[in-house]
Scaffold this motif. Sequence first.
Motif, PDB file in Angstrom:
ATOM      1  N   GLN A  12       2.448 -23.372  -9.679  1.00 22.97           N
ATOM      2  CA  GLN A  12       3.415 -24.396  -9.304  1.00 22.97           C
ATOM      3  C   GLN A  12       4.769 -23.724  -9.142  1.00 22.97           C
ATOM      4  O   GLN A  12       5.287 -23.133 -10.092  1.00 22.97           O
ATOM      5  CB  GLN A  12       3.476 -25.495 -10.378  1.00 22.97           C
ATOM      6  CG  GLN A  12       4.459 -26.611 -10.059  1.00 22.97           C
ATOM      7  CD  GLN A  12       4.119 -27.364  -8.773  1.00 22.97           C
ATOM      8  OE1 GLN A  12       2.981 -27.798  -8.586  1.00 22.97           O
ATOM      9  NE2 GLN A  12       5.074 -27.490  -7.868  1.00 22.97           N
ATOM     10  N   ARG A  13       5.314 -23.780  -7.920  1.00 24.94           N
ATOM     11  CA  ARG A  13       6.631 -23.225  -7.667  1.00 24.94           C
ATOM     12  C   ARG A  13       7.708 -24.030  -8.368  1.00 24.94           C
ATOM     13  O   ARG A  13       7.609 -25.251  -8.491  1.00 24.94           O
ATOM     14  CB  ARG A  13       6.960 -23.257  -6.156  1.00 24.94           C
ATOM     15  CG  ARG A  13       6.218 -22.275  -5.287  1.00 24.94           C
ATOM     16  CD  ARG A  13       6.784 -20.876  -5.404  1.00 24.94           C
ATOM     17  NE  ARG A  13       8.230 -20.832  -5.394  1.00 24.94           N
ATOM     18  CZ  ARG A  13       8.999 -20.803  -4.312  1.00 24.94           C
ATOM     19  NH1 ARG A  13       8.441 -20.809  -3.130  1.00 24.94           N
ATOM     20  NH2 ARG A  13      10.308 -20.761  -4.430  1.00 24.94           N
ATOM     21  N   LEU A  78       9.434 -11.443 -12.246  1.00 27.07           N
ATOM     22  CA  LEU A  78      10.276 -12.394 -11.515  1.00 27.07           C
ATOM     23  C   LEU A  78       9.580 -13.749 -11.384  1.00 27.07           C
ATOM     24  O   LEU A  78      10.226 -14.797 -11.464  1.00 27.07           O
ATOM     25  CB  LEU A  78      10.600 -11.857 -10.124  1.00 27.07           C
ATOM     26  CG  LEU A  78      11.792 -10.910 -10.041  1.00 27.07           C
ATOM     27  CD1 LEU A  78      11.892 -10.304  -8.650  1.00 27.07           C
ATOM     28  CD2 LEU A  78      13.087 -11.663 -10.371  1.00 27.07           C
ATOM     29  N   GLY A  79       8.270 -13.700 -11.214  1.00 31.49           N
ATOM     30  CA  GLY A  79       7.489 -14.938 -11.119  1.00 31.49           C
ATOM     31  C   GLY A  79       7.654 -15.797 -12.355  1.00 31.49           C
ATOM     32  O   GLY A  79       7.853 -17.009 -12.278  1.00 31.49           O
ATOM     33  N   GLN A  80       7.591 -15.137 -13.521  1.00 30.67           N
ATOM     34  CA  GLN A  80       7.719 -15.886 -14.787  1.00 30.67           C
ATOM     35  C   GLN A  80       9.161 -16.343 -15.013  1.00 30.67           C
ATOM     36  O   GLN A  80       9.404 -17.431 -15.525  1.00 30.67           O
ATOM     37  CB  GLN A  80       7.270 -15.021 -15.961  1.00 30.67           C
ATOM     38  CG  GLN A  80       5.771 -14.739 -15.941  1.00 30.67           C
ATOM     39  CD  GLN A  80       5.231 -14.289 -17.283  1.00 30.67           C
ATOM     40  OE1 GLN A  80       5.990 -14.013 -18.213  1.00 30.67           O
ATOM     41  NE2 GLN A  80       3.926 -14.222 -17.402  1.00 30.67           N
ATOM     42  N   GLU A  81      10.126 -15.484 -14.633  1.00 33.08           N
ATOM     43  CA  GLU A  81      11.524 -15.804 -14.917  1.00 33.08           C
ATOM     44  C   GLU A  81      12.079 -16.864 -13.975  1.00 33.08           C
ATOM     45  O   GLU A  81      12.937 -17.657 -14.349  1.00 33.08           O
ATOM     46  CB  GLU A  81      12.385 -14.537 -14.787  1.00 33.08           C
ATOM     47  CG  GLU A  81      12.195 -13.563 -15.937  1.00 33.08           C
ATOM     48  CD  GLU A  81      12.845 -12.223 -15.670  1.00 33.08           C
ATOM     49  OE1 GLU A  81      13.543 -12.079 -14.642  1.00 33.08           O
ATOM     50  OE2 GLU A  81      12.656 -11.312 -16.486  1.00 33.08           O
ATOM     51  N   LYS A  82      11.576 -16.841 -12.745  1.00 34.23           N
ATOM     52  CA  LYS A  82      12.297 -17.537 -11.685  1.00 34.23           C
ATOM     53  C   LYS A  82      11.436 -18.458 -10.829  1.00 34.23           C
ATOM     54  O   LYS A  82      11.824 -19.574 -10.524  1.00 34.23           O
ATOM     55  CB  LYS A  82      12.911 -16.445 -10.790  1.00 34.23           C
ATOM     56  CG  LYS A  82      13.933 -16.892  -9.799  1.00 34.23           C
ATOM     57  CD  LYS A  82      14.567 -15.655  -9.145  1.00 34.23           C
ATOM     58  CE  LYS A  82      15.345 -16.027  -7.907  1.00 34.23           C
ATOM     59  NZ  LYS A  82      15.886 -14.850  -7.221  1.00 34.23           N
ATOM     60  N   TRP A  83      10.278 -17.979 -10.374  1.00 33.64           N
ATOM     61  CA  TRP A  83       9.604 -18.645  -9.281  1.00 33.64           C
ATOM     62  C   TRP A  83       8.593 -19.707  -9.690  1.00 33.64           C
ATOM     63  O   TRP A  83       8.355 -20.657  -8.947  1.00 33.64           O
ATOM     64  CB  TRP A  83       8.913 -17.618  -8.388  1.00 33.64           C
ATOM     65  CG  TRP A  83       9.889 -16.805  -7.604  1.00 33.64           C
ATOM     66  CD1 TRP A  83      11.057 -17.252  -7.029  1.00 33.64           C
ATOM     67  CD2 TRP A  83       9.803 -15.414  -7.292  1.00 33.64           C
ATOM     68  NE1 TRP A  83      11.683 -16.232  -6.389  1.00 33.64           N
ATOM     69  CE2 TRP A  83      10.944 -15.079  -6.524  1.00 33.64           C
ATOM     70  CE3 TRP A  83       8.867 -14.422  -7.571  1.00 33.64           C
ATOM     71  CZ2 TRP A  83      11.176 -13.810  -6.046  1.00 33.64           C
ATOM     72  CZ3 TRP A  83       9.092 -13.156  -7.088  1.00 33.64           C
ATOM     73  CH2 TRP A  83      10.239 -12.857  -6.335  1.00 33.64           C
ATOM     74  N   TYR A  84       7.930 -19.492 -10.841  1.00 37.61           N
ATOM     75  CA  TYR A  84       6.851 -20.410 -11.196  1.00 37.61           C
ATOM     76  C   TYR A  84       7.183 -21.177 -12.478  1.00 37.61           C
ATOM     77  O   TYR A  84       7.702 -20.592 -13.434  1.00 37.61           O
ATOM     78  CB  TYR A  84       5.538 -19.653 -11.419  1.00 37.61           C
ATOM     79  CG  TYR A  84       5.070 -18.881 -10.215  1.00 37.61           C
ATOM     80  CD1 TYR A  84       4.802 -19.529  -9.014  1.00 37.61           C
ATOM     81  CD2 TYR A  84       4.882 -17.504 -10.265  1.00 37.61           C
ATOM     82  CE1 TYR A  84       4.368 -18.827  -7.904  1.00 37.61           C
ATOM     83  CE2 TYR A  84       4.447 -16.797  -9.157  1.00 37.61           C
ATOM     84  CZ  TYR A  84       4.194 -17.459  -7.977  1.00 37.61           C
ATOM     85  OH  TYR A  84       3.766 -16.759  -6.886  1.00 37.61           O
TER      86      TYR A  84
END
Lengths: 102, 102
Positions: A12-13, A78-84
């Motif tokens: 989930q974005r 970055l995915g964990q921090e920001k995108w998802y």
Amino acid sequence: MDMYYAVVFTSQRAVDDGESYAKMATVMNDLACQQPGFLRVESVRNTEGKGITVSYWESLEAIQAWKDNMKHKMAQQLGQEKWYTQYQVEICQVIKDYSFEK
Amino acid sequence: MDMYYAVVFTSQRAVDDGESYAKMATVMNDLACQQPGFLRVESVRNTEGKGITVSYWESLEAIQAWKDNMKHKMAQQLGQEKWYTQYQVEICQVIKDYSFEK
């Protein structure tokens, strides 16, 4: 059928951050395609930001090598921090497959 | 981790036929959820009509029983005749899973 493997990535974005996610997703996709043992990838995201990506691989070792790839590791962070806001991953062995085409 | 299975269904919708596909998809989803051995389902379709649905099951027998379900068989036939230009299915054994949530 030769044995092969699938990685199911459901995510989930978070709120849209413009271009930076799209750019990284393209870079990661291109990089994955160049990995040894990569077979193919299917990816769909809907307008609510929910996505499913399934990548197919020749071996579990190929999957592990892609997971450990340094550029991919940076993208994962970055995915964990920001995108998802949420994601789940299943590593699978494909037992059987079939298809239909008009 | 208890052993479980995933069915990856990747499809391309034909031209939009209005309500009839959406209705059948809802009925099939509800019916699948009631099948013995059904665990859960994730589904995404994008605006170009490409979709990925991953359903999770306790056993290969449960997957086979769902494939053979009479109402589901009728839907599968309509899918080939009318709704999909292309689809592929992989039956998988889940070897490992992990998830992230903010």
